[in-house]
Design a protein around this motif. Structure first.
Motif, PDB file in Angstrom:
ATOM      1  N   ILE A   1       0.514   4.096   4.286  1.00 49.85           N
ATOM      2  CA  ILE A   1       0.797   3.841   2.871  1.00 49.85           C
ATOM      3  C   ILE A   1      -0.297   4.528   2.052  1.00 49.85           C
ATOM      4  CG2 ILE A   1       0.950   2.117   1.049  1.00 49.85           C
ATOM      5  CD1 ILE A   1       3.352   2.106   2.834  1.00 49.85           C
ATOM      6  N   ALA A   2       0.080   5.563   1.322  1.00 52.73           N
ATOM      7  CA  ALA A   2      -0.876   6.313   0.503  1.00 52.73           C
ATOM      8  C   ALA A   2      -0.989   5.662  -0.860  1.00 52.73           C
ATOM      9  CB  ALA A   2      -0.422   7.766   0.362  1.00 52.73           C
ATOM     10  N   THR A   3      -2.204   5.375  -1.265  1.00 53.49           N
ATOM     11  CA  THR A   3      -2.422   4.700  -2.535  1.00 53.49           C
ATOM     12  C   THR A   3      -3.653   5.263  -3.208  1.00 53.49           C
ATOM     13  OG1 THR A   3      -2.997   2.571  -3.545  1.00 53.49           O
ATOM     14  CG2 THR A   3      -3.664   2.882  -1.285  1.00 53.49           C
TER      15      THR A   3
ATOM     16  N   GLN B   1       7.607   3.802  -1.410  1.00 50.89           N
ATOM     17  CA  GLN B   1       6.342   4.372  -0.976  1.00 50.89           C
ATOM     18  C   GLN B   1       5.217   3.345  -1.066  1.00 50.89           C
ATOM     19  OE1 GLN B   1       7.973   5.335  -3.705  1.00 50.89           O
ATOM     20  NE2 GLN B   1       6.607   5.915  -5.393  1.00 50.89           N
ATOM     21  N   TYR B   2       5.488   2.211  -1.734  1.00 52.74           N
ATOM     22  CA  TYR B   2       4.531   1.118  -1.792  1.00 52.74           C
ATOM     23  C   TYR B   2       4.921   0.056  -0.768  1.00 52.74           C
ATOM     24  CZ  TYR B   2       3.465   3.395  -6.220  1.00 52.74           C
ATOM     25  OH  TYR B   2       3.143   4.314  -7.181  1.00 52.74           O
ATOM     26  N   ILE B   3       3.951  -0.745  -0.375  1.00 51.73           N
ATOM     27  CA  ILE B   3       4.179  -1.651   0.741  1.00 51.73           C
ATOM     28  C   ILE B   3       5.250  -2.695   0.434  1.00 51.73           C
ATOM     29  CG2 ILE B   3       2.307  -3.202   0.056  1.00 51.73           C
ATOM     30  CD1 ILE B   3       3.511  -2.272   3.641  1.00 51.73           C
ATOM     31  N   GLY B   4       5.348  -3.161  -0.813  1.00 54.06           N
ATOM     32  CA  GLY B   4       6.368  -4.149  -1.133  1.00 54.06           C
ATOM     33  C   GLY B   4       7.767  -3.632  -0.914  1.00 54.06           C
ATOM     34  N   GLY B   5       8.017  -2.402  -1.318  1.00 53.38           N
ATOM     35  CA  GLY B   5       9.326  -1.804  -1.104  1.00 53.38           C
ATOM     36  C   GLY B   5       9.566  -1.465   0.352  1.00 53.38           C
ATOM     37  N   LEU B   6       8.556  -0.918   1.006  1.00 59.14           N
ATOM     38  CA  LEU B   6       8.713  -0.553   2.413  1.00 59.14           C
ATOM     39  C   LEU B   6       9.047  -1.769   3.262  1.00 59.14           C
ATOM     40  CD1 LEU B   6       8.009   2.064   4.392  1.00 59.14           C
ATOM     41  CD2 LEU B   6       6.339   0.380   5.171  1.00 59.14           C
ATOM     42  N   GLN B   7       8.424  -2.904   2.951  1.00 55.20           N
ATOM     43  CA  GLN B   7       8.679  -4.094   3.759  1.00 55.20           C
ATOM     44  C   GLN B   7      10.108  -4.608   3.586  1.00 55.20           C
ATOM     45  OE1 GLN B   7       7.886  -5.646   6.192  1.00 55.20           O
ATOM     46  NE2 GLN B   7       5.686  -5.822   6.490  1.00 55.20           N
ATOM     47  N   VAL B   8      10.735  -4.336   2.466  1.00 54.27           N
ATOM     48  CA  VAL B   8      12.151  -4.698   2.328  1.00 54.27           C
ATOM     49  C   VAL B   8      12.972  -3.959   3.377  1.00 54.27           C
ATOM     50  CG1 VAL B   8      14.174  -4.464   0.833  1.00 54.27           C
ATOM     51  CG2 VAL B   8      12.044  -5.384  -0.090  1.00 54.27           C
TER      52      VAL B   8
END
Length: 374
Positions: free
Chosen positions: A56-58, A99-106
Motif C-alpha cells: 500500500i503506497a501512501t 489503492q488505500y487499505i480501506g478499499g482494498l480490504q473490501v
C-alpha cells in the motif's frame, strides 16, 4: 511486483481483484496505485520483500512516500476478524478508492466470503451513484466502508443515497475520526455505522467502536497507542530503518495518543504531534476540535498551531458551519480553558482533504498562516 493502475474504470478494479486473489494464494505481490509518483517511489521493478502480498503506497502524514508491506496472513486475519465482529461474511459495496487499505480490504473480504462486490466506479462521490451501486448488491448481510465525508453527504442527501444507506447491516466508517455529532446524526437517521480505528500498518481498521477485533492487542506506552497481532504489516518498502523504528517485538507503535477506559474501550485522543505549545501551555488540537464539532451549527473543524510573535504558537481553527452557531470561542473557553481558546476562527464550506478522506492539516495550516500575514 505487479503494479495495477486504478484509473476509475470497472476493468481496473476487476484486474486488481484478480491480482489480489492470486497474491493471497502465493502469487506476485500487488502494488495498487492511482498516482504514478507514488508508484515510482515504490521501485516496482525491484523484487518485493519476502512474504509480501500487497504494497500500500501512501504519502503518510508527513508527505514522505512510504510503502506498507502486507502479507496474506495480515490481510486475511483482518478480513476474518471484521466479519466475526460484524456478524458473519457478507456482500460488500466498494465505495472508497482501492489503492488505500480501506478499499482494498473490501475486495479481500469479498474474496474470502466468496461474494461479488458491487463497485462504485468513477471519480468523486455522489449519493445517487451510491444508491445505484447499492441496488446492484445482491444478498445479505450487506456491508460497506465509508469515510466520514461520504457519510455526511449521504445524510445531507435525504433522498436515494440516504435510503440506500439504511439498507446496510453495517457501514464501517474509518480513515478519519467520526465526531460524536456525526454518530448521533447517523443513529437518528437509522443508518447503522461502526466507527473504526486503524491504518495501513494494521491492514485496515483493527479497533471497532472502541474495542479491538479478535486477535488484536492494544497497549499504551504512556499515552502512545501500540498495536499487536496477526493484522500487522511486516515493514516498509525499502526502508529497514523506518521498519526498525516502528515495528519491534511484535508491536507497531503508532503516532496516536489514547486512553483505556474502565470498560476496556480505547479512546483515540489524537496524534502525538497535535500538541500546540501556546504561551508555555500545551494544548491538544484534537480536544479543541472535539469541543468545536460538538457545538450546534458546526459540521466539522480543524485546529492547528501557527507561529505567533507573542504566544510562540497561536491556536487557530478552520470551521465548517452548519446553520446558526453561538460564540464558539466562549464555548471552548468554558470547556477547556483560556489557553485552548482559539485566537482566531475562520470559516469554510469544507475542509481540505487528502488520501481516502483525512483532513489535510498541512493545507489548513498554510491557509491560516497566510491569513495571519494578510
Amino acid at each position: 511486483m505487479l503494479p495495477v493502475h486504478l484509473d476509475g474504470s470497472p476493468e481496473a478494479l476487476e484486474t486488481l481483484k484478480a491480482a489480489v486473489a492470486a497474491a493471497l494464494g502465493g502469487g506476485p505481490a500487488v502494488l495498487p496505485f492511482a498516482d504514478p509518483v507514488l508508484r515510482d517511489a515504490m521501485a516496482p521493478a525491484e523484487p518485493a520483500e519476502p512474504g509480501t502480498a500487497v504494497v500500500i503506497a501512501t504519502s503518510g502524514s508527513t508527505g514522505e512516500p512510504k510503502g506498507v508491506l502486507l502479507s496474506a496472513r495480515a490481510l486475511t486475519a483482518s478480513a476474518e476478524a471484521t466479519h466475526a465482529r460484524l456478524g458473519g461474511p457478507g456482500h460488500w459495496l466498494l465505495a472508497t478508492p482501492a489503492q488505500y487499505i480501506g478499499g482494498l480490504q473490501v475486495l479481500v473480504r469479498s474474496l474470502l466470503a466468496g461474494t461479488t462486490p458491487a463497485l462504485l466506479t468513477g471519480t468523486g462521490f455522489r449519493p445517487d451513484d451510491f444508491a445505484a451501486a447499492a441496488a446492484r448488491l445482491a444478498g445479505s448481510p450487506r456491508y460497506t466502508a465509508l469515510v466520514p465525508t461520504q457519510l455526511v453527504r449521504l445524510l445531507d442527501d435525504g433522498g436515494a443515497g440516504l435510503a440506500a444507506a439504511k439498507t446496510f447491516d453495517a457501514i464501517v466508517v474509518g480513515a478519519a475520526a467520526t465526531p460524536p455529532s456525526l454518530r448521533e446524526r447517523a443513529a437518528d437517521a437509522g443508518v447503522r455505522i461502526v466507527p473504526a480505528y486503524g491504518m495501513s500498518e494494521t491492514a485496515s481498521g483493527c479497533v471497532y467502536d472502541g474495542f479491538p477485533l479478535d486477535g488484536v492487542r492494544v497497549d499504551l506506552d504512556g499515552d502512545r497507542i501500540r498495536i499487536g497481532g496477526d493484522v500487522l504489516a511486516h515493514g516498509y518498502r525499502l526502508r529497514p530503518d523506518l521498519t526498525a523504528e516502528s515495528f519491534s517485538d511484535g508491536w507497531f507503535t503508532t503516532s496516536d495518543r489514547g486512553v483505556r477506559h474502565a470498560d476496556g474501550r480505547i479512546e483515540v485522543l489524537g496524534r502525538a504531534d497535535d500538541m500546540i505549545n501556546t504561551g508555555g501551555v500545551k494544548v491538544s488540537a484534537n480536544a479543541v476540535e472535539r469541543c468545536l464539532s460538538a457545538q450546534p451549527g458546526v459540521r466539522d473543524a480543524c485546529v492547528v498551531g501557527v507561529p505567533d510573535p507573542e504566544w510562540g504558537e497561536a491556536v487557530v481553527a478552520l470551521v465548517v458551519p452548519d446553520g446558526e452557531h453561538g460564540d464558539l470561542r466562549a464555548a471552548v473557553r468554558a470547556e477547556l480553558g483560556a489557553a485552548a481558546t482559539p485566537k482566531r476562527i475562520e470559516f469554510a464550506a469544507e475542509l481540505p482533504l487528502r488520501g481516502p478522506g483525512k483532513i489535510d492539516r498541512a493545507a489548513v495550516k498554510a491557509r491560516l498562516r497566510q491569513r495571519s500575514r494578510d
